[in-house]
Design a protein around this motif. Structure first.
Motif, mmCIF file in Angstrom:
data_model
loop_
_atom_site.group_PDB
_atom_site.id
_atom_site.type_symbol
_atom_site.label_atom_id
_atom_site.label_comp_id
_atom_site.label_asym_id
_atom_site.label_seq_id
_atom_site.Cartn_x
_atom_site.Cartn_y
_atom_site.Cartn_z
ATOM 1 N N LEU A 17 3.766 -8.699 3.255
ATOM 2 C CA LEU A 17 3.861 -8.462 1.812
ATOM 3 C C LEU A 17 3.082 -7.211 1.402
ATOM 4 O O LEU A 17 3.565 -6.394 0.611
ATOM 5 C CB LEU A 17 3.366 -9.681 1.043
ATOM 6 C CG LEU A 17 4.207 -10.945 1.186
ATOM 7 C CD1 LEU A 17 3.510 -12.118 0.503
ATOM 8 C CD2 LEU A 17 5.591 -10.731 0.613
ATOM 9 N N LEU A 18 1.877 -7.066 1.947
ATOM 10 C CA LEU A 18 1.069 -5.892 1.622
ATOM 11 C C LEU A 18 1.715 -4.612 2.120
ATOM 12 O O LEU A 18 1.701 -3.583 1.432
ATOM 13 C CB LEU A 18 -0.340 -6.032 2.218
ATOM 14 C CG LEU A 18 -1.278 -6.985 1.509
ATOM 15 C CD1 LEU A 18 -2.573 -7.119 2.285
ATOM 16 C CD2 LEU A 18 -1.555 -6.505 0.100
ATOM 17 N N LEU A 19 2.281 -4.653 3.313
ATOM 18 C CA LEU A 19 2.922 -3.469 3.876
ATOM 19 C C LEU A 19 4.128 -3.053 3.038
ATOM 20 O O LEU A 19 4.332 -1.858 2.775
ATOM 21 C CB LEU A 19 3.332 -3.748 5.322
ATOM 22 C CG LEU A 19 3.677 -2.561 6.202
ATOM 23 C CD1 LEU A 19 2.523 -1.585 6.258
ATOM 24 C CD2 LEU A 19 4.015 -3.030 7.593
ATOM 25 N N THR A 20 4.893 -4.019 2.580
ATOM 26 C CA THR A 20 6.028 -3.715 1.706
ATOM 27 C C THR A 20 5.545 -3.079 0.409
ATOM 28 O O THR A 20 6.100 -2.076 -0.057
ATOM 29 C CB THR A 20 6.820 -4.992 1.403
ATOM 30 O OG1 THR A 20 7.241 -5.586 2.632
ATOM 31 C CG2 THR A 20 8.020 -4.705 0.537
ATOM 32 N N LEU A 21 4.494 -3.628 -0.171
ATOM 33 C CA LEU A 21 3.941 -3.094 -1.405
ATOM 34 C C LEU A 21 3.414 -1.675 -1.215
ATOM 35 O O LEU A 21 3.712 -0.781 -2.017
ATOM 36 C CB LEU A 21 2.823 -4.005 -1.920
ATOM 37 C CG LEU A 21 2.071 -3.514 -3.145
ATOM 38 C CD1 LEU A 21 2.957 -3.606 -4.377
ATOM 39 C CD2 LEU A 21 0.804 -4.308 -3.329
ATOM 40 N N PHE A 22 2.659 -1.444 -0.145
ATOM 41 C CA PHE A 22 2.072 -0.125 0.080
ATOM 42 C C PHE A 22 3.134 0.927 0.378
ATOM 43 O O PHE A 22 3.006 2.070 -0.044
ATOM 44 C CB PHE A 22 1.046 -0.173 1.205
ATOM 45 C CG PHE A 22 -0.210 -0.927 0.845
ATOM 46 C CD1 PHE A 22 -0.682 -0.943 -0.458
ATOM 47 C CD2 PHE A 22 -0.915 -1.623 1.802
ATOM 48 C CE1 PHE A 22 -1.831 -1.635 -0.793
ATOM 49 C CE2 PHE A 22 -2.060 -2.313 1.473
ATOM 50 C CZ PHE A 22 -2.534 -2.314 0.169
ATOM 51 N N ILE A 23 4.171 0.553 1.085
ATOM 52 C CA ILE A 23 5.244 1.508 1.360
ATOM 53 C C ILE A 23 5.974 1.872 0.071
ATOM 54 O O ILE A 23 6.325 3.033 -0.157
ATOM 55 C CB ILE A 23 6.206 0.947 2.426
ATOM 56 C CG1 ILE A 23 5.515 0.943 3.788
ATOM 57 C CG2 ILE A 23 7.499 1.740 2.479
ATOM 58 C CD1 ILE A 23 6.287 0.255 4.875
ATOM 59 N N LEU A 24 6.179 0.891 -0.797
ATOM 60 C CA LEU A 24 6.844 1.178 -2.064
ATOM 61 C C LEU A 24 5.968 1.996 -3.013
ATOM 62 O O LEU A 24 6.484 2.664 -3.908
ATOM 63 C CB LEU A 24 7.273 -0.119 -2.742
ATOM 64 C CG LEU A 24 8.432 -0.853 -2.069
ATOM 65 C CD1 LEU A 24 8.675 -2.185 -2.757
ATOM 66 C CD2 LEU A 24 9.687 -0.006 -2.085
ATOM 67 N N LEU A 25 4.659 1.968 -2.834
ATOM 68 C CA LEU A 25 3.761 2.741 -3.681
ATOM 69 C C LEU A 25 3.738 4.221 -3.318
ATOM 70 O O LEU A 25 3.293 5.048 -4.123
ATOM 71 C CB LEU A 25 2.336 2.187 -3.600
ATOM 72 C CG LEU A 25 2.062 0.925 -4.391
ATOM 73 C CD1 LEU A 25 0.643 0.435 -4.107
ATOM 74 C CD2 LEU A 25 2.244 1.169 -5.872
ATOM 75 N N HIS A 26 4.190 4.572 -2.126
ATOM 76 C CA HIS A 26 4.170 5.970 -1.714
ATOM 77 C C HIS A 26 5.097 6.811 -2.586
ATOM 78 O O HIS A 26 6.136 6.357 -3.046
ATOM 79 C CB HIS A 26 4.587 6.103 -0.245
ATOM 80 C CG HIS A 26 3.470 5.857 0.699
ATOM 81 N ND1 HIS A 26 3.194 4.610 1.183
ATOM 82 C CD2 HIS A 26 2.562 6.687 1.247
ATOM 83 C CE1 HIS A 26 2.160 4.686 1.991
ATOM 84 N NE2 HIS A 26 1.753 5.938 2.048
ATOM 85 N N LYS A 27 4.699 8.047 -2.749
ATOM 86 C CA LYS A 27 5.478 8.975 -3.552
ATOM 87 C C LYS A 27 6.717 9.406 -2.764
ATOM 88 O O LYS A 27 6.629 9.685 -1.569
ATOM 89 C CB LYS A 27 4.624 10.200 -3.887
ATOM 90 C CG LYS A 27 5.290 11.157 -4.844
ATOM 91 C CD LYS A 27 4.310 12.195 -5.355
ATOM 92 C CE LYS A 27 3.762 13.040 -4.225
ATOM 93 N NZ LYS A 27 2.978 14.176 -4.683
ATOM 94 N N GLY A 28 7.857 9.446 -3.427
ATOM 95 C CA GLY A 28 9.085 9.867 -2.781
ATOM 96 C C GLY A 28 9.043 11.339 -2.427
ATOM 97 O O GLY A 28 8.551 12.162 -3.190
#
Length: 82
Positions: A17-28
């Motif tokens: 769950l944390l990995l999914t959240l952190f990946i989605l937080l990255h700037k495109g």
């Protein structure tokens, strides 16, 4: 052994769950799916350089813990007596 297996499963779920959240937080970076939904509009509301580097470090650490929990569960499944 059962307690260790349950602990590794809990760690795996939390880190997933944390990995999914952190990946989605990255700037495109542009040119991919982020442009499809964002329309390619650049914004100054993104994270700063220091925050982006810290997010990268946290993502790497969480992914290492995630991979280690998968390896641990695999080893437990391989060498379990029961």
């Amino acid at each position: 052994m059962l307690i260790l297996k349950i602990a590794l499963i809990v760690i795996l779920v939390l880190t997933s769950l944390l990995l999914t959240l952190f990946i989605l937080l990255h700037k495109g970076r542009g040119g991919g799916l982020s442009d499809m939904f964002g329309g390619g509009v650049t914004s100054s509301l993104g994270s700063s350089g220091v925050a982006e580097r810290n997010l990268n470090r946290i993502t790497v650490v969480v992914s290492i813990v995630w991979a280690a929990s998968i390896v641990g569960l695999g080893l437990l499944a391989r060498f379990s007596v029961v």
